[in-house]
Design a protein around this motif. Structure first.
Motif, short mmCIF file in Angstrom:
data_model
loop_
_atom_site.label_atom_id
_atom_site.label_comp_id
_atom_site.label_asym_id
_atom_site.label_seq_id
_atom_site.Cartn_x
_atom_site.Cartn_y
_atom_site.Cartn_z
N LYS A 32 0.82 -1.21 0.00
CA LYS A 32 0.00 0.00 0.00
C LYS A 32 0.86 1.27 0.00
O LYS A 32 1.96 1.28 0.54
CB LYS A 32 -0.89 0.03 1.24
N CYS A 33 0.32 2.33 -0.59
CA CYS A 33 0.93 3.64 -0.55
C CYS A 33 0.01 4.56 0.24
O CYS A 33 -1.19 4.60 -0.01
CB CYS A 33 1.14 4.19 -1.96
N THR A 34 0.57 5.27 1.22
CA THR A 34 -0.22 6.19 2.03
C THR A 34 -0.62 7.41 1.21
O THR A 34 -0.11 7.65 0.12
CB THR A 34 0.58 6.69 3.25
N LYS A 35 -1.50 8.19 1.77
CA LYS A 35 -1.76 9.53 1.25
C LYS A 35 -0.58 10.39 1.70
O LYS A 35 0.15 10.04 2.63
CB LYS A 35 -3.06 10.09 1.85
N PHE A 36 -0.42 11.54 1.07
CA PHE A 36 0.67 12.43 1.46
C PHE A 36 0.34 13.16 2.76
O PHE A 36 -0.80 13.60 2.98
CB PHE A 36 0.97 13.48 0.38
N ILE A 49 0.07 3.51 9.86
CA ILE A 49 -0.58 2.43 10.62
C ILE A 49 -1.64 1.74 9.76
O ILE A 49 -1.72 0.51 9.73
CB ILE A 49 -1.18 2.97 11.93
N LEU A 50 -2.44 2.52 9.04
CA LEU A 50 -3.46 1.94 8.16
C LEU A 50 -2.83 1.13 7.02
O LEU A 50 -3.29 0.03 6.70
CB LEU A 50 -4.35 3.03 7.58
N ALA A 51 -1.79 1.67 6.40
CA ALA A 51 -1.17 1.01 5.25
C ALA A 51 -0.43 -0.26 5.66
O ALA A 51 -0.30 -1.18 4.85
CB ALA A 51 -0.21 1.96 4.54
N LEU A 52 0.05 -0.33 6.89
CA LEU A 52 0.80 -1.50 7.35
C LEU A 52 -0.10 -2.59 7.95
O LEU A 52 0.41 -3.65 8.31
CB LEU A 52 1.84 -1.10 8.39
#
Length: 104
Positions: A32-36, A49-52
């Motif tokens: 996953k790629c986070t938002k900036f 935390i959400l992406a992992l």
């Protein structure tokens, strides 16, 4: 960290899709790629935390990557594997249209 190929993928702001079986090393069906968000900000830590969730790696949009291993050795190995995967996908994209790995 800021490895060149993974950081390059983070600039695209997209998840890394399963172009190679190596994606399984990181958990889940993709990386996953986070938002900036600004480096060091609480918002970025929430995105990480959400992406992992159920994964060992993620990309930080327009920044780099985060790798989580059971120990230092696994973390370094996974960091190298992610960079290799990003490099392989880059080479494949330059040469043509990479195909996704089937989940079957």
């Amino acid at each position: 960290n800021h490895p060149p190929y993974a950081a390059g993928f983070s600039i695209l702001g997209k998840n890394i899709q399963p172009y190679h079986y190596m994606i399984a090393f990181f958990g889940g069906k993709d990386v996953k790629c986070t938002k900036f968000a600004l480096p060091g900000s609480k918002k970025l830590s929430q995105y990480v935390i959400l992406a992992l969730k159920n994964r060992k790696a993620c990309l930080l949009a327009n920044h780099g990557s985060v790798i989580v291993g059971e120990n230092f050795e696994e973390t370094i190995d996974l960091t190298q594997e992610l960079e290799t995967l990003c490099k392989q996908i880059t080479i494949a994209r330059i040469s043509g249209h990479p195909k996704l790995v089937s989940r079957r």
